[in-house]
Motif scaffolding. Structure first.
Motif, PDB file in Angstrom:
ATOM      1  N   TRP A  44       0.827  -1.204   0.000  1.00  0.00           N
ATOM      2  CA  TRP A  44       0.000   0.000   0.000  1.00  0.00           C
ATOM      3  C   TRP A  44       0.871   1.268   0.000  1.00  0.00           C
ATOM      4  O   TRP A  44       0.751   2.131   0.860  1.00  0.00           O
ATOM      5  CB  TRP A  44      -0.965   0.008   1.184  1.00  0.00           C
ATOM      6  CG  TRP A  44      -1.829  -1.211   1.278  1.00  0.00           C
ATOM      7  CD1 TRP A  44      -1.720  -2.216   2.177  1.00  0.00           C
ATOM      8  CD2 TRP A  44      -2.930  -1.549   0.428  1.00  0.00           C
ATOM      9  NE1 TRP A  44      -2.676  -3.180   1.953  1.00  0.00           N
ATOM     10  CE2 TRP A  44      -3.444  -2.801   0.885  1.00  0.00           C
ATOM     11  CE3 TRP A  44      -3.544  -0.940  -0.675  1.00  0.00           C
ATOM     12  CZ2 TRP A  44      -4.520  -3.441   0.287  1.00  0.00           C
ATOM     13  CZ3 TRP A  44      -4.615  -1.581  -1.280  1.00  0.00           C
ATOM     14  CH2 TRP A  44      -5.098  -2.802  -0.797  1.00  0.00           C
ATOM     15  N   VAL A  51      -4.529   7.970  -5.967  1.00  0.00           N
ATOM     16  CA  VAL A  51      -4.748   6.824  -6.848  1.00  0.00           C
ATOM     17  C   VAL A  51      -6.226   6.468  -6.820  1.00  0.00           C
ATOM     18  O   VAL A  51      -6.799   6.242  -5.748  1.00  0.00           O
ATOM     19  CB  VAL A  51      -3.902   5.622  -6.403  1.00  0.00           C
ATOM     20  CG1 VAL A  51      -4.314   4.363  -7.167  1.00  0.00           C
ATOM     21  CG2 VAL A  51      -2.418   5.903  -6.601  1.00  0.00           C
ATOM     22  N   ILE A  52      -6.835   6.436  -7.994  1.00  0.00           N
ATOM     23  CA  ILE A  52      -8.233   6.029  -8.136  1.00  0.00           C
ATOM     24  C   ILE A  52      -8.249   4.683  -8.835  1.00  0.00           C
ATOM     25  O   ILE A  52      -7.834   4.560  -9.989  1.00  0.00           O
ATOM     26  CB  ILE A  52      -9.041   7.067  -8.927  1.00  0.00           C
ATOM     27  CG1 ILE A  52      -9.010   8.425  -8.222  1.00  0.00           C
ATOM     28  CG2 ILE A  52     -10.482   6.591  -9.119  1.00  0.00           C
ATOM     29  CD1 ILE A  52      -9.627   9.556  -9.020  1.00  0.00           C
ATOM     30  N   SER A  53      -8.696   3.660  -8.134  1.00  0.00           N
ATOM     31  CA  SER A  53      -8.735   2.310  -8.686  1.00  0.00           C
ATOM     32  C   SER A  53     -10.084   2.051  -9.349  1.00  0.00           C
ATOM     33  O   SER A  53     -11.130   2.287  -8.749  1.00  0.00           O
ATOM     34  CB  SER A  53      -8.505   1.282  -7.569  1.00  0.00           C
ATOM     35  OG  SER A  53      -8.856  -0.011  -8.006  1.00  0.00           O
ATOM     36  N   LEU A 145      -6.049   3.740 -11.999  1.00  0.00           N
ATOM     37  CA  LEU A 145      -5.555   2.366 -12.134  1.00  0.00           C
ATOM     38  C   LEU A 145      -6.641   1.475 -12.709  1.00  0.00           C
ATOM     39  O   LEU A 145      -7.756   1.439 -12.186  1.00  0.00           O
ATOM     40  CB  LEU A 145      -5.114   1.810 -10.777  1.00  0.00           C
ATOM     41  CG  LEU A 145      -3.623   1.908 -10.457  1.00  0.00           C
ATOM     42  CD1 LEU A 145      -3.195   3.361 -10.372  1.00  0.00           C
ATOM     43  CD2 LEU A 145      -3.297   1.172  -9.188  1.00  0.00           C
ATOM     44  N   HIS A 149      -8.501  -3.541  -7.901  1.00  0.00           N
ATOM     45  CA  HIS A 149      -9.230  -3.706  -6.639  1.00  0.00           C
ATOM     46  C   HIS A 149      -8.652  -4.827  -5.786  1.00  0.00           C
ATOM     47  O   HIS A 149      -8.733  -4.778  -4.559  1.00  0.00           O
ATOM     48  CB  HIS A 149     -10.711  -3.981  -6.917  1.00  0.00           C
ATOM     49  CG  HIS A 149     -11.570  -3.913  -5.688  1.00  0.00           C
ATOM     50  ND1 HIS A 149     -11.730  -2.758  -4.945  1.00  0.00           N
ATOM     51  CD2 HIS A 149     -12.313  -4.865  -5.066  1.00  0.00           C
ATOM     52  CE1 HIS A 149     -12.530  -3.001  -3.920  1.00  0.00           C
ATOM     53  NE2 HIS A 149     -12.897  -4.265  -3.970  1.00  0.00           N
ATOM     54  N   LYS A 155      -1.309   2.578  -2.300  1.00  0.00           N
ATOM     55  CA  LYS A 155      -2.352   3.147  -1.439  1.00  0.00           C
ATOM     56  C   LYS A 155      -3.394   3.820  -2.331  1.00  0.00           C
ATOM     57  O   LYS A 155      -3.047   4.629  -3.196  1.00  0.00           O
ATOM     58  CB  LYS A 155      -1.743   4.165  -0.478  1.00  0.00           C
ATOM     59  CG  LYS A 155      -2.749   4.836   0.442  1.00  0.00           C
ATOM     60  CD  LYS A 155      -2.051   5.788   1.391  1.00  0.00           C
ATOM     61  CE  LYS A 155      -3.057   6.586   2.230  1.00  0.00           C
ATOM     62  NZ  LYS A 155      -3.934   5.705   3.020  1.00  0.00           N
ATOM     63  N   GLN A 156      -4.650   3.478  -2.149  1.00  0.00           N
ATOM     64  CA  GLN A 156      -5.710   3.977  -3.014  1.00  0.00           C
ATOM     65  C   GLN A 156      -6.552   5.025  -2.305  1.00  0.00           C
ATOM     66  O   GLN A 156      -7.056   4.800  -1.202  1.00  0.00           O
ATOM     67  CB  GLN A 156      -6.590   2.815  -3.478  1.00  0.00           C
ATOM     68  CG  GLN A 156      -5.805   1.773  -4.280  1.00  0.00           C
ATOM     69  CD  GLN A 156      -6.591   0.514  -4.557  1.00  0.00           C
ATOM     70  OE1 GLN A 156      -7.777   0.421  -4.256  1.00  0.00           O
ATOM     71  NE2 GLN A 156      -5.929  -0.498  -5.120  1.00  0.00           N
ATOM     72  N   SER A 159     -11.466   3.494  -4.259  1.00  0.00           N
ATOM     73  CA  SER A 159     -11.572   2.206  -4.932  1.00  0.00           C
ATOM     74  C   SER A 159     -13.003   2.058  -5.441  1.00  0.00           C
ATOM     75  O   SER A 159     -13.950   1.958  -4.655  1.00  0.00           O
ATOM     76  CB  SER A 159     -11.233   1.051  -3.989  1.00  0.00           C
ATOM     77  OG  SER A 159     -11.157  -0.160  -4.716  1.00  0.00           O
TER      78      SER A 159
END
Length: 334
Positions: A44, A51-53, A145, A149, A155-156, A159
């Protein structure tokens, strides 16, 4: 050798694929345990940019790539230097490398990053942390990203889980809940939803609304509805369609719903690398009907250059019903 997605995975009743499901269930237990262990031991890492997953809970076919492309478009339209980051499934380059549609092929970087790179900066890297750092060093203010998931490397900040919202013909996005290979799930539904910040339900244009029973699955999580709409009408005249995605039958259904005179349709495995023999067979089949050839944008970028002029690409885009609300969500960590 790649295999077509089993249709019975998406049936809620166990009358379909019963023997295989029972045989494969112990492998699903092992898969579940391995995923849980990997997430628990994740690094993480914070790379200095949010960061957007964009992920899902199934092994494919939910529509992550169109959602990732729309997320990038919305962020960039509001002045955020957002870049995409992917492992580059199906490509040979380990990265980190920025995707260049003018010089890279799907065999280099994978089909999805190549498609995304036509509209936004995109990177591929087997090592997600190294790829994220390279993107940030190149000026990325946010990272989107694709398919992360179940990956604990970064580190997100958000999510987001994409769910195929089409439930007709006795299909259910999660099947009977069985984990791969006994079903389509990457992990048990409640376990995966517990790590999500929001759910995106993706619908085709000809489905009026989300099944209320499906909405109940998401509990108190915020849910955003997006529609997968073609950028334009299909070409006139008869067509032979083909697709190598997780749910090729959805492409056939969508082409017909858009008014395409579909003479025939050929399904292929997800991320199929089309051979010269397969393409010639498709062309011969089209000649029988006096038809053209049509496929998805994702499939089209995998075609050899000499075949692209002979096949029509049919791009689709995700459009959010509550675009303003979704934009507030993805802008919140930026």
């Amino acid at each position: 050798m790649k295999l077509n997605t089993p249709r019975w995975w998406y049936r809620r009743d166990r009358k379909h694929g019963t023997a295989l499901r029972m045989l494969l269930t112990p492998a699903g237990w092992i898969w579940t345990a391995a995923t849980k262990r990997r997430l628990a031991g994740g690094a993480w890492v914070n790379v200095g940019a949010p960061v957007i997953s964009i992920g899902n809970l199934t092994v494919g076919g939910s529509g992550k790539t169109p959602v990732a492309m729309e997320t990038l478009r919305l962020l960039r339209a509001t002045g955020v230097e957002a870049h995409a980051l992917s492992r580059g499934y199906g490509g040979r380059l380990e990265g980190p490398v920025r995707v260049d549609p003018a010089t890279h092929s799907a065999g280099d970087v994978g089909d999805e990053p190549l498609m995304i790179a036509t509209t936004a900066p995109a990177w591929v890297s087997r090592d997600r942390v190294a790829g994220a750092r390279a993107a940030v060093a190149a000026g990325a203010e946010a990272l989107v990203l694709d398919d992360a998931h179940q990956n604990p490397a970064l580190k997100q900040a958000l999510s987001l889980v994409v769910v195929d919202g089409e439930t007709r013909d006795e299909e259910w996005p999660f099947g009977d809940g069985s984990v791969f290979p006994a079903g389509p799930m990457r992990e048990p539904l409640k376990v995966g939803l517990a790590r999500a910040d929001a759910v995106i339900v993706l619908l085709p244009t000809d489905v009026a609304e989300v099944d209320p029973e499906l909405m109940e699955e998401f509990g108190s999580l915020p849910v955003f509805v997006a529609r997968l709409a073609p950028e334009g009408p299909p070409p006139e005249g008869p067509q032979v369609g083909f697709a190598g995605i997780a749910k090729p039958w959805k492409v056939e259904r969508s082409l017909k719903a858009a008014g395409c005179d579909l003479a025939d349709f050929a399904p292929f495995p997800d991320h199929a690398a089309y051979s010269g023999g397969e393409l010639k067979a498709l062309a011969d089949r089209a000649a029988v009907f006096g038809a053209g050839l049509i496929t998805t944008e994702k499939d089209w970028v995998r075609l050899p250059p000499e075949w692209r002029a002979r096949v029509t690409s049919w791009p689709v885009r995700a459009r959010f019903e509550d675009e303003a609300g979704f934009l507030r969500l993805i802008r919140s960590p930026v």
